[in-house]
Design an enzyme around this catalytic site. Structure first.
Site, PDB file in Angstrom:
ATOM      1  N   HIS A   1       0.818  -1.219   0.000  1.00 49.52           N
ATOM      2  CA  HIS A   1       0.000   0.000   0.000  1.00 49.52           C
ATOM      3  C   HIS A   1       0.848   1.263   0.000  1.00 49.52           C
ATOM      4  O   HIS A   1       0.507   2.240   0.677  1.00 49.52           O
ATOM      5  CB  HIS A   1      -0.934   0.010   1.216  1.00 49.52           C
ATOM      6  CG  HIS A   1      -2.044  -0.985   1.099  1.00 49.52           C
ATOM      7  ND1 HIS A   1      -3.152  -0.752   0.312  1.00 49.52           N
ATOM      8  CD2 HIS A   1      -2.204  -2.217   1.638  1.00 49.52           C
ATOM      9  CE1 HIS A   1      -3.955  -1.808   0.395  1.00 49.52           C
ATOM     10  NE2 HIS A   1      -3.408  -2.716   1.173  1.00 49.52           N
TER      11      HIS A   1
ATOM     12  N   ASP B   1      -0.681  -4.912   5.997  1.00 52.67           N
ATOM     13  CA  ASP B   1      -1.676  -5.791   5.379  1.00 52.67           C
ATOM     14  C   ASP B   1      -1.421  -5.952   3.884  1.00 52.67           C
ATOM     15  O   ASP B   1      -0.765  -5.135   3.252  1.00 52.67           O
ATOM     16  CB  ASP B   1      -3.082  -5.208   5.570  1.00 52.67           C
ATOM     17  CG  ASP B   1      -3.197  -3.824   4.982  1.00 52.67           C
ATOM     18  OD1 ASP B   1      -2.256  -3.018   5.177  1.00 52.67           O
ATOM     19  OD2 ASP B   1      -4.201  -3.537   4.320  1.00 52.67           O
ATOM     20  N   GLU B   2      -1.962  -7.019   3.342  1.00 49.31           N
ATOM     21  CA  GLU B   2      -2.060  -7.243   1.901  1.00 49.31           C
ATOM     22  C   GLU B   2      -0.759  -6.993   1.141  1.00 49.31           C
ATOM     23  O   GLU B   2      -0.720  -6.200   0.206  1.00 49.31           O
ATOM     24  CB  GLU B   2      -3.148  -6.339   1.297  1.00 49.31           C
ATOM     25  CG  GLU B   2      -4.527  -6.646   1.824  1.00 49.31           C
ATOM     26  CD  GLU B   2      -5.593  -5.793   1.163  1.00 49.31           C
ATOM     27  OE1 GLU B   2      -6.581  -6.373   0.682  1.00 49.31           O
ATOM     28  OE2 GLU B   2      -5.441  -4.554   1.121  1.00 49.31           O
ATOM     29  N   VAL B   3       0.282  -7.652   1.546  1.00 49.56           N
ATOM     30  CA  VAL B   3       1.543  -7.495   0.821  1.00 49.56           C
ATOM     31  C   VAL B   3       1.571  -8.498  -0.334  1.00 49.56           C
ATOM     32  O   VAL B   3       1.440  -9.696  -0.146  1.00 49.56           O
ATOM     33  CB  VAL B   3       2.746  -7.731   1.757  1.00 49.56           C
ATOM     34  CG1 VAL B   3       4.041  -7.478   1.004  1.00 49.56           C
ATOM     35  CG2 VAL B   3       2.648  -6.822   2.966  1.00 49.56           C
TER      36      VAL B   3
END
Lengths: 537, 561
Positions: free
Chosen positions: B295, B355-357
């Site tokens: 992100h 998060d969400e790597v």
């Protein structure tokens, strides 16, 4: 989280114009017009506009000349829209500025003091060249559409300078009836919210405001003939009503924007609020042998009901100048009628057996005769056709139910019977979901059903509906815009030229930013930004 | 046309409204005056104005009497009790007094001399009594702040007792909610006694200012609305992939190049300070989130070599992935950056994201592959992620901040300090319950957001599901349950900006607010409906465009068009 700005798009015209591909140096500027004109060609030739030297002028040959209320006020309005940074004091110009960029307006018919109607021609031609623009149209209503397009062609660079490109437009609407319904019964909408909506409608070239003014929850219309209807049926008799002055203001505001106002007084169902101010209008429901204290639809067996309705519609016909009136006729529940012994006796007397749709038809027929006698064209919801196929030929049916296969079937059936239809089923914008649901509204094909060419022509347009269960002044505008713009393009533009969601996206995103700039609180389509964000809270 | 099956259902719900307060009234519930409640017309949209008193979120213990007092704008005063440790020098309270006076009476222009006569049934004063030696007037609220208060409304004057200003703020909100207008426009308050405290210490709202920029006014308006709902944490998801609006003094190029616009779409240090101070005055903490290593697309525009170059075959593709975890310069940058963040934001916590790597870019990069090999990570890229996070946590620890992280960091087995707050956001009900159980079983504090992603919308009264979700409904010991410190409502910004944020958030976030403040047994939907409908009208009257729950009206409709 892709943030994409379309850098180019193409506009095709099959017959008269060359395929033109426009490449803009300024990547964030898409000089598109929404809804897409029928024919447009633009070149990269750019003209600077100076607010100090910009005029609207009636051309010599124009039938319409200064003093035309519709256009005089439109010039003032669009000047402020075209030059948003210019405050009033700079804007006053004489008519003798030698180097002024002049918009010559040429209108063939003088309807300056009239109202737009079902036959109003909205076509226009706009030609922008060095130092001038020529806008010609048959009617003032067409000129309004052209001014809107013109205003969307003007853009600013980062230094605040204004530009317009050399452009030719020949434009006309695909459908003559492009409506938007607001529901002022489930929640009261302050007049200001209605006027704002009319402004936004004009920006998207909508031309009918369908005012679903009363319904079960409240009766905010203040009737001259029956003041008790709102005294007792409104949420509040003073703060939550529309006075005659309010209604006139709405109609006048709409007229100046080329928008018709079609009121809906829905009966015999959806009338709970009517009963509060009008004794004996609604059917008393029974529990066994005794009245339960509850009420159902309008009582169709009493002469007094029809007398009341005739008087009410007589008033409505006077107050609302449009030649159409919406009579509703949807979702009538028969349980209360069935419970009532007098209604059952009437059924027997009329030979209706136990088919209550016959009773409903009997009622609607009476109502439709009333409006016919008042020289009004009736619009009714599809239910009226579904249970009663023999209805006056000029009645317009509005389709609101079902999935695409269902409503297409209904389109076939109704047009086969020779009636004109309006499509609303795919445009219930009160229904919301997560994500880019404007795409569904955009991809509707109103004439895609099985039928002859003559049948297809009977589809006169459609309506976006914003029912009020979950909507009031707090969330109306962002819920409606820019989602309604998707339907607006479908109803105005050529379907082949506007069949791609991907091509529409950057144009709509740009148009949404324009709406913000004009003070319309339109929500975002997706991640990104506008140069001028909405600042309110 | 249109009909909605909810109509009848809703009508029948009104019957339940008399159940108001019953669940929680440990004290004797005396009487509630309820003129409009018995109206049983076939259809009636007047729900919202039926009950004059509507407290939201519902206090823990409450006793309301039928005895009522008038309040007059010209004679009513809010003052410091003689025994109070706070006085007129307490800015925070002085401002709160004015704010709540205006909520209750409008901004009274008439400054003529107060009326001399006092009716026997008039209440003329609310005394605020801060009991602890340090009222914390100039402090910041924290996770440990005591927000409890006691309120007694009776003649000669009402008394609000709290150990410090944070509890007093909550009590002032409650007091203002007790005041209602009768049909003659007279302000009325019933004799009342309340003992109140929050069920959870962390009651937050996340706003995302990266996917769309939110003008300061919108953020401030939402802090106002948060205070009306007794929220106490503003989780500021300030930067993300699409834009970097935070103006960093240390690295000004981050916003110069990474914001949507370097001047009109940024938050300057002055803006940030204003938000923090505005929030402090309302007892709200500001926790910034600087989410890494994923992100971070917008970070790369203003900080060379921060992001991992992705490869297409054997050459760089020109696109970039997560933060580059193999370079020392990355950690040097993070060290300086978080040092600034730690001084800019006074709260003891900072949210580090995590998060969400997406591993595909790392996988494509030959230097990273080599690094993986050198460190013996094999092909397990979550080990590389852990490596990065671990180093980042060390950096942030050195600034004396605690940290919050999204659940993946815990899931991936990164070594965490025991006071780390794990933010649960994924999955369905069963999944988030399991996750909460796992997190707390490992001894960590948990925060719940999964059921409260309010950016997800659907047609109808979706506040029901929001309202019934409970952070402590999972299989675990009492000890585990205590490790759940609260939750957050999240409003992610894909489809939200200043145009639609407020009506989308409110009153749906109010449903979360009651879950996090009130007793766990306060969960009757019918009971909540009536109070919430009125609470939203109160927010509308106070200038917050909170959307309607269903058909009906407010006495004072939204006028801010």
């Amino acid at each position: 989280m892709a943030r994409f700005f379309g850098k180019w798009y193409c506009i095709t015209d099959l017959r008269f114009w060359l395929l033109v591909i426009i490449l803009f140096n300024d990547a964030e500027q898409v000089n598109a017009v929404w809804p897409m004109p029928q024919r447009i060609s633009q070149s990269t030739q750019q003209y600077t506009l100076n607010p100090q030297a910009f005029l609207f002028q009636y051309s010599n040959g124009s039938v319409v000349q200064p003093g035309c209320s519709v256009l005089d006020t439109a010039f003032k309005r669009y000047f402020a829209i075209i030059f948003p940074d210019v405050t009033g004091k700079h804007g006053v110009l004489g008519y003798n500025v030698p180097a002024a960029f002049t918009v010559f307006v040429d209108v063939k018919k003088d309807e300056c003091d009239g109202y737009p109607d079902e036959n109003s021609a909205e076509n226009y031609k706009l030609s922008i060249s060095a130092g001038q623009a020529v806008l010609s149209s048959e009617t003032v209503w067409g000129a309004l559409r052209g001014l809107e397009s013109l205003s969307q062609l003007v853009y600013q660079d980062d230094y605040g300078a204004y530009f317009i490109n050399k452009t030719e437009i020949e434009d006309f609407p695909r459908f003559p009836f492009r409506g938007l319904l607001l529901d002022t019964s489930r929640h009261y909408l302050p007049v200001q919210a209605i006027l704002k909506t009319l402004d936004a409608m004009a920006y998207s070239k909508f031309n009918v405001f369908h005012w679903h003014i009363v319904d079960d929850p409240s009766f905010p219309y203040q009737s001259r003939t029956f003041p008790d209807l709102s005294n007792k049926g409104a949420f509040h008799p003073l703060t939550h009503i529309y006075t005659q002055t309010d209604v006139r203001r709405v109609i006048a505001h709409a007229r100046l924007r080329g928008i018709r106002v079609v009121p809906e007084f829905d009966s015999p169902g959806h009338t709970q609020s009517w009963g509060k101010g009008q004794h004996d209008l609604l059917t008393p429901c029974y529990k066994g042998d005794v009245p339960s204290g509850m009420y159902g639809p309008v009582n169709p067996i009493l002469d007094s009901s029809y007398k009341f309705m005739a008087q009410l519609y007589k008033e409505v016909a006077l107050v609302f100048p449009d030649s159409y009136v919406h009579l509703g006729g949807d979702e009538v529940s028969f349980t209360c009628w069935k419970s009532n012994p007098n209604v059952r006796a009437f059924m027997a007397k009329m030979g209706f057996g136990s088919d209550y749709t016959k009773l409903e038809s009997f009622y609607m027929e009476n109502i439709m005769n009333m409006t016919a006698a008042l020289n009004k064209t009736s619009i009714v919801w599809q239910d009226v056709f579904d249970y009663h196929e023999r209805i006056p030929q000029d009645t317009v049916l509005e389709i609101w139910k079902g999935t695409p296969p269902k409503y297409r079937e209904e389109l076939s059936r109704i047009t086969k019977a020779g009636h004109r239809v309006l499509l609303s089923a795919p445009w219930y914008l009160n229904h919301i979901s997560y994500g880019q649901d404007w795409q569904n509204a955009y991809l509707v094909a109103p004439r895609n059903f099985s039928g002859t060419e003559a049948q297809k022509k009977l589809v006169i347009g459609g309506e976006v509906c914003m029912w009020g269960e979950y909507v009031d002044a707090t969330n109306l505008t962002p819920r409606l815009w820019p989602r309604a713009c998707a339907a607006a393009e479908r109803l105005w533009s050529d379907e082949e030229q506007t069949s791609s969601v991907a091509q529409a996206y950057p144009r709509l995103q740009e148009f949404r930013c324009k709406l913000l700039r004009r003070g319309i609180q339109a929500e975002p389509l997706f991640v990104g930004h506008c140069k001028h964000e909405y600042q309110g809270a | 046309m249109d009909r909605n099956q909810l109509t009848e259902e809703e009508s029948s719900r009104r019957v339940n409204i008399m159940g108001l307060l019953l669940n929680c009234a440990v004290f004797l519930l005396v009487v509630i005056v309820c003129s409009g409640w018995q109206d049983d017309g076939n259809y009636d949209g007047r729900l919202s104005d039926s009950d004059p008193i509507s407290l939201w979120p519902l206090p823990q213990k409450i006793q309301i009497s039928a005895v009522a007092f008038k309040l007059s704008a010209s004679s009513f005063q809010i003052s410091h009790a003689k025994e109070s440790s706070a006085g007129p020098g307490c800015n925070l309270l002085q401002n709160a007094f004015r704010r709540y006076f205006e909520y209750m009476f409008g901004s009274v222009k008439n400054e003529a001399k107060p009326r001399k006569k006092v009716f026997s049934s008039e209440l003329t004063e609310l005394q605020v009594w801060i009991t602890s030696a340090d009222p914390e007037c100039d402090g910041y609220p924290s996770l440990k702040s005591d927000e409890s208060y006691e309120l007694s409304v009776d003649q000669p004057s009402a008394v609000l007792k709290a150990s410090n200003v944070w509890g007093a703020l909550r009590g002032l909100e409650t007091f203002s909610q007790l005041v209602y207008e009768d049909d003659y426009g007279v302000n009325i308050i019933n004799k009342t006694s309340i003992v109140d405290f929050p069920r959870f210490a962390h009651r937050g709202i996340l706003l995302d200012t990266s996917r769309h920029y939110l003008p300061l006014r919108v953020i401030l308006a939402n802090l106002e609305a948060m205070a009306m709902n007794k929220y106490n944490v503003f989780h500021w998801h300030i930067v993300d992939d699409p834009s970097f609006p935070y103006f960093s003094r240390t690295f000004p190029e981050l916003s110069q190049k990474g914001a949507f616009h370097p001047y009109t779409h940024v938050y300057t240090p002055a803006d940030v300070k204003m938000v923090i101070e505005f929030a402090r005055m309302r007892g709200i903490r500001v926790i910034p989130e600087f989410d890494t290593p994923g992100h971070t697309q917008s970070w790369g525009k203003g900080q060379k070599d921060l992001l991992t170059p992705c490869y297409s075959g054997s050459s760089p593709s020109g696109t970039f992935g997560p933060v580059n975890p193999i370079l020392n310069t990355t950690y040097e940058f993070m060290g300086r950056f978080f040092k600034e963040v730690s001084t800019m934001f006074p709260d003891a916590y900072v949210h580090l994201g995590g998060d969400e790597v997406d591993f595909s870019c790392w996988k494509s990069n030959p230097d990273i592959q080599k690094f993986m090999e050198e460190h013996g990570f094999g092909h397990d890229y979550s080990k590389l992620e852990s490596y990065y996070i671990q180093r980042l946590l060390d950096i942030v620890s050195s600034t004396n901040k605690g940290y919050m992280i999204w659940q993946e960091v815990f899931d991936n087995g990164v070594k965490l300090k025991l006071d780390t707050l794990i933010h649960v956001w994924m999955g369905n009900k069963a999944q988030y319950e399991t996750e909460t159980a796992r997190v707390t079983a490992a001894g960590f504090h948990a925060l719940l957001s999964t059921p409260w992603y309010l950016n997800y919308i659907s047609y109808g009264q979706d506040w029901h599901d929001i309202y019934t979700a409970d952070p402590q409904s999972f299989n675990g010991t009492e000890e585990q349950k205590k490790l759940v410190i609260g939750g957050e409502a999240c409003l992610w910004g894909e489809y939200v900006d200043a145009t639609n944020l407020t009506p989308r958030l409110w009153p749906r976030a109010s449903a979360v607010a009651e879950r996090l403040w009130s007793d766990k047994d306060v969960k009757d939907i019918g009971n909540a409906y009536g109070r919430l409908a009125q609470h939203r009208c109160r927010m509308v009257q106070r200038g917050i465009p909170a959307e309607p729950l269903f058909v009906g009206y407010c006495r004072h409709e939204y006028k801010g068009l």
